[in-house]
Design a protein around this motif. Structure first.
Motif: not given
Length: 157
Positions: A16-21, A51-58, A61-64
């Motif tokens: 998710f940190q890498q936006l890899d759905a 998750w695909r939608m959220l990562t593509q539209r981010a 973005f950052s995540l911890s």
């Protein structure tokens, strides 16, 4: 602690940190059940498409994540996503408690909990601060999210 299931949670959030759905999807069973305050009941491919939608539209973005706990059947983690909510341009810092169930080396259930009113106040601004606690606004948020997911899925086919 079950090291394999703890690693599964870590792999999910690292992806998710890498936006890899797709790597996130690999952590899920094909019939996974996902729920959170915005998407209350997604199953299987619908959960993965979210998750695909959220990562593509981010945007920005950052995540911890931390506090991973896992045994043979259940697990949990805490995570924080920071991003720009594109419809308003407002920055959101969403603090989430995640709960998981495992079977056969995969996540079969994923339930995220967060304060939808707090999210609405950040994402929607004044309207969210004033009305974000109401069931009507919660229903509208869920409706918009479901519509966005349906449009995303239609565009993929």
């Amino acid at each position: 602690m079950n090291p394999a299931n703890g690693r599964l949670i870590q792999d999910f959030y690292t992806a998710f940190q890498q936006l890899d759905a797709e790597a996130m999807a690999n952590c899920y069973a094909s019939d996974v059940r996902f729920s959170d305050p915005v998407f209350p009941d997604l199953r299987g491919e619908d959960a993965v498409d979210m998750w695909r939608m959220l990562t593509q539209r981010a945007t920005d973005f950052s995540l911890s994540f931390d506090n991973i706990q896992a045994d043979e059947q259940r697990g949990s983690a805490q995570w924080v996503a920071t991003y720009v909510f594109s419809p308003t341009g407002n920055t959101v810092v969403n603090r989430i408690n995640a709960h998981f169930k495992f079977a056969d080396g995969k996540i079969v259930e994923h339930r995220d909990q967060f304060d939808l009113w707090r999210w609405a106040a950040q994402a929607l601004g004044l309207k969210g601060r004033l009305l974000g606690w109401t069931p009507l606004v919660h229903k509208a948020i869920r409706g918009q999210a479901a519509k966005g997911l349906a449009q995303f899925q239609a565009a993929r086919t």
